[in-house]
Design an enzyme around this catalytic site. Structure first.
Site, mmCIF file in Angstrom:
data_model
loop_
_atom_site.group_PDB
_atom_site.id
_atom_site.type_symbol
_atom_site.label_atom_id
_atom_site.label_comp_id
_atom_site.label_asym_id
_atom_site.label_seq_id
_atom_site.Cartn_x
_atom_site.Cartn_y
_atom_site.Cartn_z
ATOM 1 N N ASP A 17 -22.576 16.814 2.530
ATOM 2 C CA ASP A 17 -23.466 15.902 1.845
ATOM 3 C C ASP A 17 -24.743 16.667 1.550
ATOM 4 O OD1 ASP A 17 -24.454 13.227 1.072
ATOM 5 O OD2 ASP A 17 -22.865 12.559 2.431
ATOM 6 N N ASP A 64 -26.114 13.317 -2.955
ATOM 7 C CA ASP A 64 -26.633 11.978 -2.695
ATOM 8 C C ASP A 64 -27.600 11.534 -3.797
ATOM 9 O OD1 ASP A 64 -26.826 9.828 -0.634
ATOM 10 O OD2 ASP A 64 -28.935 10.398 -0.622
ATOM 11 N N GLU A 87 -23.295 11.341 -6.454
ATOM 12 C CA GLU A 87 -23.390 9.900 -6.272
ATOM 13 C C GLU A 87 -24.421 9.403 -7.280
ATOM 14 O OE1 GLU A 87 -24.523 6.441 -3.030
ATOM 15 O OE2 GLU A 87 -25.792 8.183 -3.314
ATOM 16 N N HIS A 132 -19.194 5.070 3.405
ATOM 17 C CA HIS A 132 -20.044 4.681 4.537
ATOM 18 C C HIS A 132 -21.097 3.630 4.171
ATOM 19 C CE1 HIS A 132 -22.266 7.530 2.242
ATOM 20 N NE2 HIS A 132 -23.372 7.212 2.890
ATOM 21 N N ASP A 133 -21.191 3.285 2.890
ATOM 22 C CA ASP A 133 -22.155 2.252 2.475
ATOM 23 C C ASP A 133 -21.482 0.928 2.134
ATOM 24 O OD1 ASP A 133 -24.311 4.039 2.592
ATOM 25 O OD2 ASP A 133 -24.096 4.615 0.491
HETATM 26 O O1 TEU Z 1 -26.871 5.692 -1.064
HETATM 27 C C1 TEU Z 1 -27.574 5.278 -2.196
HETATM 28 C C2 TEU Z 1 -27.596 3.853 -2.408
HETATM 29 O O2 TEU Z 1 -27.906 3.441 -3.503
HETATM 30 C C3 TEU Z 1 -27.233 2.973 -1.280
HETATM 31 O O3 TEU Z 1 -28.105 3.170 -0.243
HETATM 32 C C4 TEU Z 1 -27.271 1.587 -1.686
HETATM 33 O O4 TEU Z 1 -28.559 1.221 -2.075
HETATM 34 C C5 TEU Z 1 -26.872 0.748 -0.534
HETATM 35 O O5 TEU Z 1 -25.731 1.267 0.044
HETATM 36 C C6 TEU Z 1 -26.567 -0.613 -1.008
HETATM 37 O O6 TEU Z 1 -26.191 -1.355 0.077
HETATM 38 C C7 TEU Z 1 -27.044 6.958 -0.580
HETATM 39 C C8 TEU Z 1 -26.292 7.104 0.717
HETATM 40 O O7 TEU Z 1 -24.925 6.943 0.483
HETATM 41 C C9 TEU Z 1 -26.838 6.136 1.710
HETATM 42 O O8 TEU Z 1 -26.117 6.137 2.904
HETATM 43 C C10 TEU Z 1 -28.287 6.510 1.955
HETATM 44 O O9 TEU Z 1 -28.884 5.564 2.796
HETATM 45 C C11 TEU Z 1 -29.072 6.586 0.667
HETATM 46 O O10 TEU Z 1 -28.411 7.293 -0.362
HETATM 47 C C12 TEU Z 1 -30.366 7.298 0.886
HETATM 48 O O11 TEU Z 1 -30.127 8.653 1.126
#
Ligand code: TEU
Ligand code: CA
Length: 553
Positions: A99, A203, A257, A330-331
């Site tokens: 990542d 990311d 992403e 993971h989100d």
């Molecule tokens: O995620 C970006 C993102 O847009 C998400 O955080 C989204 O807003 C959220 O999942 C909605 O519920 C990336 C990573 O995947 C995330 O884990 C990080 O927290 C974020 O960036 C910040 O680095």
């Protein structure tokens, strides 16, 4: 070394290190834990791992807040462990992508610390720092961030300076306008590539360029100012610069992403001429059950709409692009119990049916840890069981603006919390699910006795082996990588079916998302059945959540 297209043959397994396997019994997963399970990944058949951040970090956002890009978070292990991991993966012909979190650092990063502690810090221009309004009483503008709060925070030790943070307060955004920042990023990339890493998952990469006027924007329900920081004016230039100066010199791959992305953007970012990224994630299909891309605002799921998003991207990138295929990360909450699958009676059937559906489209498939055994949400009952900074910010927001509780219901908050994906993997049914010998950092799945790896491996009809077969099929038939995509039943409310076609080859994928038997009206003459989750002889009747893969050449 030449930058090749190997990513098109990649089958990627995402590991969230905190929650994979704990070997030193501190309740946190670690790198030795990953190393000890590589044969399991090999058995599944994946050929690439995406590792969520293992860099040193205060863990305000579980490692997406990096304080040192050149070292490992000590509870996860050491740099030596990383070297062993890379070696052991490569021994098994499995690649590793890391990542890359470079839209922001942690506020504990030495650059940011220097800005706080040193008035004339040379790192001030590494971040986005602006004077507040009204002598510093108000932030520079009205932009809001992704975690339900304003995007500016007062810079400690300063009178009227604010710093921009599109995520948590501990995640100050980097200033990509500064060429020194871009050089730092390139050095980080080279460092890990030279250690043998095969690429990066970048990311929130479409946020790195910001419009420089820093003016207030029209107020929105969420993300005021997003037109100034999503797909900013210099994004393509920055990505191309990284490509030319780094990626082009390695046989590596990049997957970006990209939040709130459009087909036009993706075509540009991944086009062979532009040379920016190899592929990107879009979230249209995971937003089918919400409004405005805000997952807490519930929308009734529609299979037709779900299918339409896939159809749109499959066709949209047919000639000059490549898709990423995923249903979890993971989100996201777990896919079991989502997307018209059934969490209970038909958990196994429906997980297989969904797997068959997304896995054989055109693009690179991803499997998120635990998905391969049909892990369900862990079963949160109260927000206090959840650690995630995002959830707590949303709760704070609801408490402040009471009317929000009418829009964001408690159940939804629990069911769609990111932490659902982050509950430890259950390797067996022992007290702590074989994850650790002590109570883990995050609630253990309440269904560990029923859903665990040990059980899946012992049952030849398990979801695990269904994925294993899907992977075999992907590797075997050219039509999957090269074929066109045709939705065969776009109007059907509970069955999905599509055809992949390449020269004289044809592959048909059928997935029922119905709890009842369904009549199937497709001509399957001359086709061989490659895989199914039922022993069903009635070709024109589908059992509940039946999945079938047919092939003809
Ligand atoms: O995620 C970006 C993102 O847009 C998400 O955080 C989204 O807003 C959220 O999942 C909605 O519920 C990336 C990573 O995947 C995330 O884990 C990080 O927290 C974020 O960036 C910040 O680095
Ligand atoms: Ca540990």
């Amino acid at each position: 070394m030449k930058h090749t297209d190997w990513y098109k043959k990649a089958i990627i397994y995402q590991i969230y290190p905190r929650s994979f396997l704990d070997t030193n019994n501190d309740g946190l997963g670690d790198i030795p834990g990953i190393i000890s399970k590589l044969d399991y990944l090999k058995q599944l058949g994946v050929n690439c791992v995406w590792l969520s951040p293992i860099y040193d970090s205060p863990q305000e956002d579980n490692g997406y807040d990096i304080s040192n890009y050149y070292d490992v978070y000590p509870p996860f292990g050491t740099l030596e462990d990383m070297k062993v991991l890379i070696k052991e993966l490569h021994k098994r012909d499995i690649k590793l992508i890391m990542d890359l979190v470079v839209n922001h650092t942690s506020s504990e990063h030495k650059w940011f610390q220097d800005v706080i502690n040193n008035k004339d810090s040379k790192y001030k221009d590494y971040y986005i720092i602006r004077k507040g309004k009204k002598n510093g009483k108000k932030p520079p503008n009205n932009w809001s961030g992704f975690f339900g709060e304003g995007a500016w925070e007062k810079l400690p030790n300063s009178e009227d300076d604010y710093y921009l943070h599109l995520f948590a307060k501990g995640q100050p955004d980097l200033n990509w306008e500064n060429p020194k920042v871009r050089e730092e990023v390139k050095n980080i990339l080279r460092y890990w590539l030279d250690l043998g890493v095969d690429g990066f998952r970048c990311d929130v990469i479409n946020l790195i360029s910001k419009k420089q006027d820093f003016k207030s924007r029209h107020k929105k329900i969420a993300l005021t100012g997003s037109d100034a920081f999503i797909y900013g004016p210099r994004l393509d230039e920055y990505l191309h610069e990284l490509y030319e100066d780094v990626y082009a010199n390695y046989d590596c791959m990049t997957v970006g992403e990209t939040v709130f992305t459009t087909l036009k953007d993706v075509k540009r970012l991944t086009s062979k001429e532009h040379k920016e990224l190899d592929m990107v994630f879009n979230f249209d299909h995971t937003d089918v059950d919400d409004y405005f891309g805000i997952k807490y605002i519930a929308r009734k799921f529609s299979l037709k709409r779900f299918k339409r998003t896939f159809d749109y991207w499959q066709k949209g990138l047919e000639n000059d692009g490549w898709n990423t295929l995923f249903i979890e990360n993971h989100d996201q909450r777990r896919s079991v119990g989502r997307f018209a699958t059934d969490e209970n009676k038909y958990r196994i059937e429906s997980a297989k049916s969904l797997a068959g559906y997304y896995f054989l489209m055109r693009g690179t498939p991803f499997i998120y840890q635990g998905q391969e055994i049909g892990t369900a949400n862990p079963g949160f009952k109260d927000v206090n069981e959840i650690n995630d900074v995002e959830t707590h910010n949303i709760v704070r927001l609801i408490n402040k603006f009471k009317f929000l509780s009418l829009i964001i219901k408690k159940d939804r908050l629990l069911d769609y919390a990111r932490e659902n994906a982050r509950s430890p993997i259950c390797w067996d049914d022992s007290e702590y699910g074989g994850f650790s010998s002590c109570s883990p950092w995050c609630k253990l799945n309440s269904r560990k006795d029923e859903i665990n790896v040990d059980k899946a491996l012992k049952d030849k009809d398990s979801i695990f082996y269904y994925y294993q077969n899907l992977i075999k099929i992907r590797k075997q038939y050219e039509v999957i990588n090269n074929g066109t995509y045709i939705d065969l039943l776009p109007k059907h409310k509970s069955i999905a079916a599509y055809e992949r076609k390449y020269r004289n080859e044809s592959l048909i994928v059928i997935s029922s998302f119905s709890k009842k038997k369904e009549r199937l009206k497709l001509n399957l003459e001359g086709y061989n059945l490659l895989l199914t989750n039922y022993k069903n002889n009635a070709t024109n009747i589908l059992e509940p959540y039946e999945s079938r893969i047919y092939y003809k050449s």
